[in-house]
Design an enzyme around this catalytic site. Structure first.
Site: not given
Length: 1011
Positions: A710-711, A713, A716, A732, A840
């Protein structure tokens, strides 16, 4: 008698005197010929003064008066326009101009043919409207104008043709509503206006057409409920209303009211309710097509009584009870000996595939049961269906091996079994099906080799066997199937090389061999596949240079990433005008990246992970290419090189010393400040020495894209195996070139250092270091969640095939996930040492473990509310404007509002609505003032099932739960959380109680249903 003869002779002379004789007809036809396209007149060569009029091509004359009574020019491929002189053929009874290419309009003079009974202008290019003069032809019995370009409104004067028996205006551009004057055509037996732009309803006056046998109005814009007037047409034999906007339930006594029907075509509407069981009372019924509706309930077992049934089409509905036994209708259909096709795919049918399927009619050629919940295995005696051409059992729960007997179905053209759980080897006997065009077995558990015998299927167009457990090499024989259009074998364990004969696949459009163990050099013959548009070869071990494929000018997508390719990037990729995607990442490519053509667009081209590449546009973030002076051959060159190397090493050592001193001073100063303000050490200081950049690089295989999960803001996420602990983790890696990345890193460390909750993703450690190029490196290491993100599970259609979950989430699973999220937000807001706002919350930040328990992640924007920094928050929020975040952020944030727990509640409300409608807040449906919130609110509670995610209804009905009530309660929670005003929103403690209460009611209802 003498007087009669005298009068007759006088009348004849008078008619001739006024020009009404065969000469009139001759001149009219010669004028007609003159308007025919010159290149097509040859077929009318007999139309001249040397031939008797009645022997001209297509001309029929009356026996007595020798006048033209019939003109049959059908199928002669004539062009031009229809001359107005056609109206002078005053004795004409039959006019056939069908299957030609006449353009222009129908001349008004056609109305002069007062004797005409049969008028056929089918399959031309006639435009304009139907001339009003035509309705003077009161003797007309048949009027065929279908397949033209006639426009304007449906003529209301049609009712004057009271003797009309056949009226066909299909396949035009007629618009408006049907006139009530249609009711005057009481002799009508066939009425068709298929594929026009007609709207409104069917007028009640049609009830007067009691002799009607065929009524066809498919593919228009008719709306409203099933026209009640049709139930009065008891003589109907064929009823076609496919492709309109009709809705409502069908009458239970449908079959009793229309007992003479032979064909029913009602697909692609909005009909609801159950299938009337009385349809089985229509003894002569041959075709029943009701696909693409919203029908529910069971498929009636009584269909087995319809002896003449040939076609049963019920696909794409909501049929099925959700319990085993939904497939019993197949047992009943064994009695339908004329059956040729059964199409019940895309429903909710549950149960084992009955063995009785092999006893269906030997006339059956099409069998589609795809996308249901059918289990069991394919019976060996399927070979009994000797005329079968299409077998579609894809997207079910089938297990077991594929029977070897399939090879005896010699007429089979399409075998589609993808997305099941079928195991064993692919039978080599399939190679005996020489007529096979589509073989789709992807997403199963097939093992063993790819049978070389498939090369004998010379008509094969689609071969898709990807994402199984196949091994061995790619058979050379497959390269002989020159009709091959799609070749897909990705996601297996294939080894060896790509056969050199791949260039023989002259019609290939897609080549998909990604994620195998293929090796060797890519053959230059790949460049001979001139029709190819998609090449997926990523995730293999191909080496050597990129082959010369400059001839593939129509290619759209090329992925050579994650191989061992070397050499330079060919410049011809820059000039491929159709190119949409070029991925050369994670190879050993070297040299300068081109900057012209397609290489000017960083959204098309990806080249990361090639350490020896340089240059390119700045968005690719590659090192600059150093200009090298040409070597000078002197006796001092060696000494100069040594001096240069020594100076470089010295400068590098000084830089390292400077960085070390600066870092030491920075850490001492930070430690001193923290000891003053907060005696507890930070998460960063605790963790930063526990794992190094080198450890993470090794654990992720060089941060390989094959390990990328996944990636976001600021970074990655990679899957990694820590060998020291033999533990799989998620790493991450922050993109330190991104503004705000360091603040995000620190915010996440600060937020997670002292909080513990079962529904929070666990931060294991962190890494603050420099990479091998001396760049700043930051990474966070979390526990790994094997079931990915909630976003993947909610929007399966957007997930690439290799990562896509194998099924959808059930109602209970979604409810449990919602409770998990409410629980952790309640903890963050009210039970932490300090209140924390996540800021978020969205589906991509919710991770699911092996039990589908939800864990909230990505605290890069989180804020400890007692240490709030408004400017910092707004900067972060603007930096987080990635796709998907819009629609989740509270409206007050967009107006400069401070982060708060109320903002999290709003995000949670939107997330709940998305989970149970299946629609993102950013769905294209929501424009103007329409939002996901208002869309949901507008239909509650009466139409709640209309907005629910289809897969919830599919799974929810299986437990006998009052699903509408459950969904209404959940949606009400979501709406109350996503109110525009923060003060009107629920608190998470209230939300948690409400959701738990709904879940308890769920279990009570399920227990009751089981009892």
């Amino acid at each position: 008698m003498k007087l009669f003869l005298l009068v007759s002779f006088s009348a004849l002379m008078l008619l001739e005197a006024y020009g009404f004789n065969d000469e009139t007809d001759r001149q009219a036809l010669l004028e007609f010929k003159s308007q025919v396209s010159q290149g097509k007149r040859v077929v009318l060569s007999s139309w001249n003064n040397s031939f008797p009029l009645c022997k001209w091509t297509g001309v029929t004359c009356g026996r007595k008066h020798k006048r033209v009574t019939g003109l049959d020019l059908g199928g002669l491929q004539l062009g031009g326009v229809i001359s107005p002189s056609i109206g002078n053929l005053s004795f004409l009874i039959s006019l056939n101009l069908s299957d030609n290419s006449f353009g222009g309009t129908i001349p008004q003079d056609i109305g002069n043919l007062f004797r005409v009974k049969y008028l056929d202008m089918t399959s031309n290019f006639l435009q304009g409207g139907i001339p009003t003069s035509l309705f003077n032809c009161s003797r007309l019995l048949e009027l065929d104008l279908y397949i033209n370009h006639l426009s304007e409104d449906f003529p209301s004067e049609i009712g004057s043709l009271t003797k009309l028996v056949v009226l066909d205006l299909s396949h035009n551009n007629l618009k408006g509503k049907l006139p009530v004057s249609l009711g005057n055509l009481t002799s009508l037996r066939a009425l068709a206006f298929v594929t026009n732009n007609l709207e409104g309803g069917i007028p009640d006056d049609i009830a007067r057409l009691t002799q009607m046998e065929t009524l066809e109005f498919s593919e228009n814009n008719f709306s409203g409920v099933f026209p009640p007037v049709i139930y009065n047409l008891s003589s109907l034999q064929y009823l076609s209303m496919f492709g309109n906007s009709l809705s409502g339930n069908l009458k239970p006594d449908f079959g009793n009211l229309l007992p003479n029907l032979q064909g029913i075509y009602m697909g692609k509407n909005y009909f609801t309710g159950g299938i009337p069981t009385t349809l089985a009372n229509i003894s002569n019924l041959q075709v029943l097509r009701m696909e693409y509706n919203s029908l529910t309930g069971s498929i009636p077992l009584s269909f087995g009584k319809v002896k003449n049934l040939q076609s049963l089409g019920l696909a794409v509905n909501s049929l099925g009870s959700g319990h085993f036994g939904d497939l019993q209708f197949l047992d009943a259909l064994v009695n339908c000996t004329q059956l040729q096709d059964v199409d019940v795919g895309d429903n909710r049918l549950v149960g084992d595939l009955p063995t009785s399927i092999v006893n269906l009619s030997t006339n059956i050629i099409y069998l589609n049961l795809q996308n249901n919940l059918i289990s069991g295995s394919i019976p060996r005696d399927i070979v009994n269906l000797i005329r079968l051409q299409t077998l579609w059992l894809a997207q079910n729960l089938l297990t077991g091996p594929l029977p070897n007997s399939l090879g005896k179905l010699s007429d089979l053209v399409a075998l589609l079994l993808f997305s099941n759980r079928i195991s064993g080897e692919i039978p080599s006997s399939i190679g005996n099906i020489t007529r096979l065009e589509s073989l789709v077995l992807s997403n199963n558990s097939f093992e063993g080799i790819v049978p070389p015998s498939l090369g004998k299927c010379s008509h094969l167009v689609y071969l898709r066997i990807g994402y199984n457990k196949l091994n061995g090499t790619i058979p050379m024989e497959i390269m002989q199937t020159q009709n091959l259009y799609h070749l897909s074998m990705g996601g297996n364990a294939l080894s060896g090389s790509l056969p050199n004969d791949v260039g023989r696949l002259q019609n290939l459009v897609l080549l998909s061999l990604e994620n195998n163990s293929l090796s060797g050099q890519l053959p230059d013959t790949l460049g001979k596949c001139l029709t190819i548009e998609v090449i997926y070869l990523q995730g293999n071990s191909f080496d050597g240079d990129i082959p010369d494929v400059r001839g593939l000018v129509g290619v759209k997508k090329v992925d050579f990433s994650e191989n061992n390719l070397s050499g330079s990037i060919p410049g011809y990729f820059a000039n491929f005008s159709s190119l949409e995607y070029l991925n050369l990442s994670v190879n050993n490519l070297e040299g300068k990246v081109p900057t012209e053509g397609n290489f000017q667009n960083a959204t098309i081209v990806s080249v990361f992970g090639n350490k020896d590449l340089c240059g390119g546009i700045k968005e690719l973030q590659l090192k600059p290419c150093l200009m090298q002076a040409p070597p000078v051959e002197t006796k001092h060159s060696s000494r100069l090189n040594k001096v240069a190397i020594g100076v470089s090493i010295g400068i590098a050592l000084l830089l390292l010393l400077f960085v070390a001193l600066f870092s030491l001073r920075w850490f001492r100063k930070r430690k001193k400040n923290q000891q003053t303000n907060n005696p507890a050490p930070s998460t960063l200081e605790i963790f930063h020495e526990k794992i190094s950049y080198g450890d993470l690089r090794n654990a992720t295989d060089g941060f390989s894209s094959r390990n990328m999960v996944g990636s976001g803001s600021f970074g990655t996420v990679f899957k990694a195996l820590l060998p020291t602990e033999n533990k799989v983790v998620a790493v991450k890696v922050l993109n330190m070139q991104r503004r705000g990345a360091m603040k995000s890193f620190m915010a996440e460390c600060e937020s997670l250092k002292d909080i513990r909750h079962r529904n929070l993703v666990k931060l294991l450690t962190a890494c603050a270091s420099i990479d091998f190029q001396g760049n700043e490196f930051r990474a966070l290491i979390y526990e790994f969640m094997p079931n990915g993100t909630l976003d993947m599970w909610l929007h399966l259609e957007e997930v690439e095939e290799i990562r896509r979950p194998s099924r959808t989430l059930t109602l209970l699973e979604r409810l449990s996930i919602a409770i998990d999220l409410a629980s952790v937000l309640d903890y963050l807001h009210f039970h932490c040492h300090e209140p924390i706002a996540h800021c978020d919350l969205k589906p991509s930040n919710v991770l699911l473990d092996e039990d589908l328990t939800a864990h909230v992640s990505d605290f890069g924007l989180a804020r400890l509310l007692l240490k709030f920094d408004k400017e910092s928050f707004l900067n972060h929020l603007s930096l987080a404007g990635v796709r998907g975040t819009i629609g989740y952020a509270a409206p007050e944030y967009g107006m400069g509002g401070q982060p708060s727990i109320h903002g999290d509640v709003y995000s949670f409300g939107g997330l709940i609505l998305e989970m149970f409608t299946g629609k993102r807040p950013t769905n294209e449906l929501f424009e103007g003032n329409l939002t996901l919130h208002s869309y949901t609110k507008s239909v509650l509670p009466e139409q709640v099932l209309d907005i629910a995610d289809e897969s919830i209804l599919h799974m929810g009905l299986r437990v006998g739960f009052p699903i509408a009530e459950c969904l209404t309660l959940v949606f009400e929670v979501g709406l109350r959380c996503s109110e525009e005003s923060p003060t009107n929103r629920l608190q998470m403690s209230e939300v948690l109680k409400e959701l738990i209460s709904i879940k308890e009611r769920f279990f009570r209802a399920r227990r009751t249903a089981r009892q």
